[in-house]
Design a protein around this motif. Structure first.
Motif, PDB file in Angstrom:
ATOM      1  N   VAL A 266      32.105 -66.901  -6.350  1.00  0.00           N
ATOM      2  CA  VAL A 266      33.349 -66.254  -6.942  1.00  0.00           C
ATOM      3  C   VAL A 266      33.997 -65.253  -6.157  1.00  0.00           C
ATOM      4  O   VAL A 266      33.328 -64.484  -5.688  1.00  0.00           O
ATOM      5  CB  VAL A 266      33.204 -66.409  -8.422  1.00  0.00           C
ATOM      6  CG1 VAL A 266      32.714 -67.637  -8.855  1.00  0.00           C
ATOM      7  CG2 VAL A 266      32.472 -65.318  -8.906  1.00  0.00           C
ATOM      8  N   TRP A 267      35.089 -65.161  -6.380  1.00  0.00           N
ATOM      9  CA  TRP A 267      35.912 -63.931  -6.109  1.00  0.00           C
ATOM     10  C   TRP A 267      35.577 -62.833  -6.874  1.00  0.00           C
ATOM     11  O   TRP A 267      35.106 -63.299  -8.106  1.00  0.00           O
ATOM     12  CB  TRP A 267      37.489 -63.961  -6.191  1.00  0.00           C
ATOM     13  CG  TRP A 267      38.360 -64.771  -4.989  1.00  0.00           C
ATOM     14  CD1 TRP A 267      38.380 -66.168  -4.899  1.00  0.00           C
ATOM     15  CD2 TRP A 267      38.674 -64.464  -3.736  1.00  0.00           C
ATOM     16  NE1 TRP A 267      39.092 -66.708  -3.660  1.00  0.00           N
ATOM     17  CE2 TRP A 267      39.224 -65.541  -3.167  1.00  0.00           C
ATOM     18  CE3 TRP A 267      38.722 -63.024  -3.375  1.00  0.00           C
ATOM     19  CZ2 TRP A 267      39.800 -65.313  -1.910  1.00  0.00           C
ATOM     20  CZ3 TRP A 267      39.293 -63.048  -1.965  1.00  0.00           C
ATOM     21  CH2 TRP A 267      39.893 -63.992  -1.105  1.00  0.00           C
ATOM     22  N   GLU A 268      35.624 -61.680  -6.420  1.00  0.00           N
ATOM     23  CA  GLU A 268      35.231 -60.529  -7.475  1.00  0.00           C
ATOM     24  C   GLU A 268      36.463 -59.502  -7.517  1.00  0.00           C
ATOM     25  O   GLU A 268      36.954 -59.131  -6.342  1.00  0.00           O
ATOM     26  CB  GLU A 268      34.027 -59.833  -6.818  1.00  0.00           C
ATOM     27  CG  GLU A 268      32.810 -60.841  -6.609  1.00  0.00           C
ATOM     28  CD  GLU A 268      31.725 -60.000  -5.820  1.00  0.00           C
ATOM     29  OE1 GLU A 268      31.592 -58.977  -5.974  1.00  0.00           O
ATOM     30  OE2 GLU A 268      30.598 -60.868  -5.024  1.00  0.00           O
ATOM     31  N   TRP A 269      36.482 -59.134  -8.816  1.00  0.00           N
ATOM     32  CA  TRP A 269      37.530 -57.956  -9.041  1.00  0.00           C
ATOM     33  C   TRP A 269      37.270 -56.756  -8.608  1.00  0.00           C
ATOM     34  O   TRP A 269      35.997 -56.364  -8.636  1.00  0.00           O
ATOM     35  CB  TRP A 269      37.957 -57.950 -10.403  1.00  0.00           C
ATOM     36  CG  TRP A 269      38.721 -59.023 -11.238  1.00  0.00           C
ATOM     37  CD1 TRP A 269      38.267 -60.161 -12.030  1.00  0.00           C
ATOM     38  CD2 TRP A 269      40.139 -59.359 -10.833  1.00  0.00           C
ATOM     39  NE1 TRP A 269      39.270 -60.844 -12.435  1.00  0.00           N
ATOM     40  CE2 TRP A 269      40.447 -60.270 -11.807  1.00  0.00           C
ATOM     41  CE3 TRP A 269      41.072 -58.842 -10.024  1.00  0.00           C
ATOM     42  CZ2 TRP A 269      41.695 -61.158 -11.830  1.00  0.00           C
ATOM     43  CZ3 TRP A 269      42.479 -59.442 -10.228  1.00  0.00           C
ATOM     44  CH2 TRP A 269      42.716 -60.228 -11.286  1.00  0.00           C
ATOM     45  N   PRO A 302      52.288 -57.404 -11.348  1.00  0.00           N
ATOM     46  CA  PRO A 302      51.198 -56.361 -10.948  1.00  0.00           C
ATOM     47  C   PRO A 302      49.794 -56.907 -10.368  1.00  0.00           C
ATOM     48  O   PRO A 302      49.329 -57.862 -11.173  1.00  0.00           O
ATOM     49  CB  PRO A 302      51.050 -55.302 -12.112  1.00  0.00           C
ATOM     50  CG  PRO A 302      52.277 -55.832 -13.020  1.00  0.00           C
ATOM     51  CD  PRO A 302      52.662 -57.194 -12.762  1.00  0.00           C
ATOM     52  N   LYS A 303      49.205 -56.733  -9.351  1.00  0.00           N
ATOM     53  CA  LYS A 303      48.272 -57.454  -8.839  1.00  0.00           C
ATOM     54  C   LYS A 303      47.077 -56.251  -8.635  1.00  0.00           C
ATOM     55  O   LYS A 303      47.424 -55.210  -8.047  1.00  0.00           O
ATOM     56  CB  LYS A 303      48.414 -58.337  -7.648  1.00  0.00           C
ATOM     57  CG  LYS A 303      49.289 -59.334  -8.027  1.00  0.00           C
ATOM     58  CD  LYS A 303      49.398 -60.294  -6.827  1.00  0.00           C
ATOM     59  CE  LYS A 303      50.441 -61.510  -7.443  1.00  0.00           C
ATOM     60  NZ  LYS A 303      50.916 -62.209  -6.048  1.00  0.00           N
ATOM     61  N   ARG A 304      45.733 -56.811  -8.603  1.00  0.00           N
ATOM     62  CA  ARG A 304      44.583 -56.015  -8.213  1.00  0.00           C
ATOM     63  C   ARG A 304      43.977 -56.710  -7.082  1.00  0.00           C
ATOM     64  O   ARG A 304      44.044 -57.884  -6.838  1.00  0.00           O
ATOM     65  CB  ARG A 304      43.497 -55.636  -9.424  1.00  0.00           C
ATOM     66  CG  ARG A 304      44.142 -55.000 -10.573  1.00  0.00           C
ATOM     67  CD  ARG A 304      44.125 -53.754 -10.388  1.00  0.00           C
ATOM     68  NE  ARG A 304      44.444 -52.780 -11.666  1.00  0.00           N
ATOM     69  CZ  ARG A 304      44.345 -51.526 -12.005  1.00  0.00           C
ATOM     70  NH1 ARG A 304      43.880 -50.583 -11.002  1.00  0.00           N
ATOM     71  NH2 ARG A 304      44.814 -50.877 -12.887  1.00  0.00           N
ATOM     72  N   ALA A 305      43.343 -55.933  -6.496  1.00  0.00           N
ATOM     73  CA  ALA A 305      42.522 -56.555  -5.236  1.00  0.00           C
ATOM     74  C   ALA A 305      41.150 -57.425  -5.670  1.00  0.00           C
ATOM     75  O   ALA A 305      40.513 -57.112  -6.585  1.00  0.00           O
ATOM     76  CB  ALA A 305      41.803 -55.386  -4.243  1.00  0.00           C
ATOM     77  N   GLN A 306      40.902 -58.461  -5.020  1.00  0.00           N
ATOM     78  CA  GLN A 306      39.968 -59.385  -4.974  1.00  0.00           C
ATOM     79  C   GLN A 306      39.273 -59.544  -3.616  1.00  0.00           C
ATOM     80  O   GLN A 306      39.609 -59.293  -2.725  1.00  0.00           O
ATOM     81  CB  GLN A 306      40.434 -60.712  -5.568  1.00  0.00           C
ATOM     82  CG  GLN A 306      40.841 -60.705  -6.986  1.00  0.00           C
ATOM     83  CD  GLN A 306      41.449 -62.222  -7.325  1.00  0.00           C
ATOM     84  OE1 GLN A 306      41.838 -62.971  -6.496  1.00  0.00           O
ATOM     85  NE2 GLN A 306      41.709 -62.211  -8.729  1.00  0.00           N
ATOM     86  N   ARG A 307      37.848 -59.741  -3.896  1.00  0.00           N
ATOM     87  CA  ARG A 307      37.110 -59.649  -2.511  1.00  0.00           C
ATOM     88  C   ARG A 307      35.928 -60.854  -2.599  1.00  0.00           C
ATOM     89  O   ARG A 307      35.545 -61.283  -3.697  1.00  0.00           O
ATOM     90  CB  ARG A 307      36.357 -58.453  -2.226  1.00  0.00           C
ATOM     91  CG  ARG A 307      37.161 -56.916  -2.125  1.00  0.00           C
ATOM     92  CD  ARG A 307      37.994 -57.750  -0.778  1.00  0.00           C
ATOM     93  NE  ARG A 307      38.649 -56.348  -0.001  1.00  0.00           N
ATOM     94  CZ  ARG A 307      38.199 -55.678   1.133  1.00  0.00           C
ATOM     95  NH1 ARG A 307      37.042 -56.330   1.627  1.00  0.00           N
ATOM     96  NH2 ARG A 307      38.358 -54.760   1.506  1.00  0.00           N
ATOM     97  N   GLY A 308      35.661 -61.187  -1.338  1.00  0.00           N
ATOM     98  CA  GLY A 308      34.318 -61.890  -1.428  1.00  0.00           C
ATOM     99  C   GLY A 308      34.738 -63.530  -0.851  1.00  0.00           C
ATOM    100  O   GLY A 308      33.848 -64.220  -0.844  1.00  0.00           O
TER     101      GLY A 308
END
Length: 356
Positions: A266-269, A302-308
């Motif tokens: 899963v993507w990670e916040w 508004p958006k926050r980064a997601q990783r992985g």
């Protein structure tokens, strides 16, 4: 039927413009996850909390020079203080304990705010979430709404809708949590969400600018290293890795720091606001991200980064299981392929809630 949707209906795994440039890649390299250099394994003066790994202070090259990821450029040096990070993604079992203790209600379980959906009839504004729904046949990859839909009644307890359940998935990562939900859990646990820089440093596992968190080769010696999509995206997943959706945490090999699922599943916040141009102006020591969000694709959200990356990542559409790449997501939207893990600054481990 005109169903409501959260402000960011499609998870930001990759922009549609970049998608057209994705091609199959050649893979060379190591047979398993490469070991972290000894310099990256300096012990902490604080004992590692249960379920967490100490990441020693250090310096690394952040970002990617891959042409598919223009928002991850330029590659630049970053120096970080030490921190602890969860060995695994936060699971349904852990999130359940948070809910029982606090009676917290996730955003997906609440009626959408009518002010965010002007013109949508009130009877359509029902609690729900965005769910991956593969089409029955191959489709062009220029319209992601063909494989995502808003499902009334979908939430962290029922990730695919009211008839689905996590009863047999307690060791899977929690999904259908938006950024606010993840941040609330982290605060309760005495932790916080990682910055993008912390996440990437930890994900690389002591390796420098390798394409994968385990090294140079996507499937070294034909070994599957992460939960990703196999087959023809999005209609046919052959699940050669054993899973068509999320997998239990820790099922695939760890990286050089002993961290699991830093690619796929899963993507990670992350804590940072998202801006595609941030790397051009980022501070070089302990960067915390920009002060505001901006996504040229959806400038008002508004958006926050997601990783992985996630179980849906594939080189046919989204290769963002690579540690230098970036994702983005509306802060009020969770999906069936987004979760999180937490970190603790080096001197703050005594503030944690134990027994999680």
């Amino acid at each position: 039927m005109n169903v409501p949707r959260h402000r960011h209906f499609v998870p930001c795994a990759a922009s549609l413009a970049a998608m057209a440039t994705l091609t199959a890649m050649g893979f060379l390299g190591a047979s398993t996850a490469e070991a972290a250099p000894a310099a990256h394994r300096v012990a902490s003066s604080h004992p590692a909390p249960a379920g967490m790994v100490w990441i020693a202070p250090g310096r690394f090259q952040m970002g990617s020079d891959n042409a598919m990821f223009p928002d991850a450029q330029p590659v630049h040096p970053v120096t970080l203080d030490g921190f602890f990070i969860d060995r695994n993604l936060v699971t349904n079992a852990q999130f359940s304990r948070f809910i029982r203790a606090t009676h917290y209600v996730t955003v997906a379980e609440q009626r959408p705010d009518p002010k965010l959906f002007p013109g949508v009839p009130a009877d359509k504004l029902v609690p729900g979430a965005v769910v991956f729904a593969p089409p029955s046949h191959p489709v062009a990859l220029d319209d992601a709404s063909q494989w995502w839909r808003y499902v009334p009644g979908a939430n962290w307890r029922h990730p695919e809708g009211p008839k689905s359940s996590i009863a047999k998935r307690m060791d899977h990562p929690v999904v259908q949590v938006c950024w606010d939900d993840a941040a609330a859990y982290a605060k309760w646990a005495g932790k916080r969400l990682p910055t993008e820089a912390e996440w990437e440093y930890a994900a690389r596992g002591g390796l420098s600018q390798k394409p994968y968190v385990w090294g140079d080769t996507f499937k070294p010696h034909s070994r599957t290293m992460a939960n990703t999509f196999q087959g023809n995206f999005p209609d046919r997943n052959t699940h050669e890795d054993g899973y068509t959706g999320t997998s239990p945490v820790g099922k695939f090999p760890p990286n050089g720091f002993g961290l699991y699922d830093m690619a796929g599943n899963v993507w990670e916040w992350c804590a940072d606001w998202y801006r595609p141009d941030y790397y051009k102006v980022s501070t070089r020591k302990n960067p915390r991200g920009p002060s505001t969000s901006y996504d040229p694709d959806e400038p008002s959200i508004p958006k926050r980064a997601q990783r992985g990356g996630s179980f849906l990542c594939t080189d046919q559409y989204c290769s963002r299981y690579m540690p230098g790449s970036r994702g983005k997501g509306d802060v009020l939207t969770g999906t069936s392929n987004v979760g999180f893990r937490c970190v603790v600054s080096g001197g703050n481990s005594d503030r944690m809630r134990h027994g999680l």
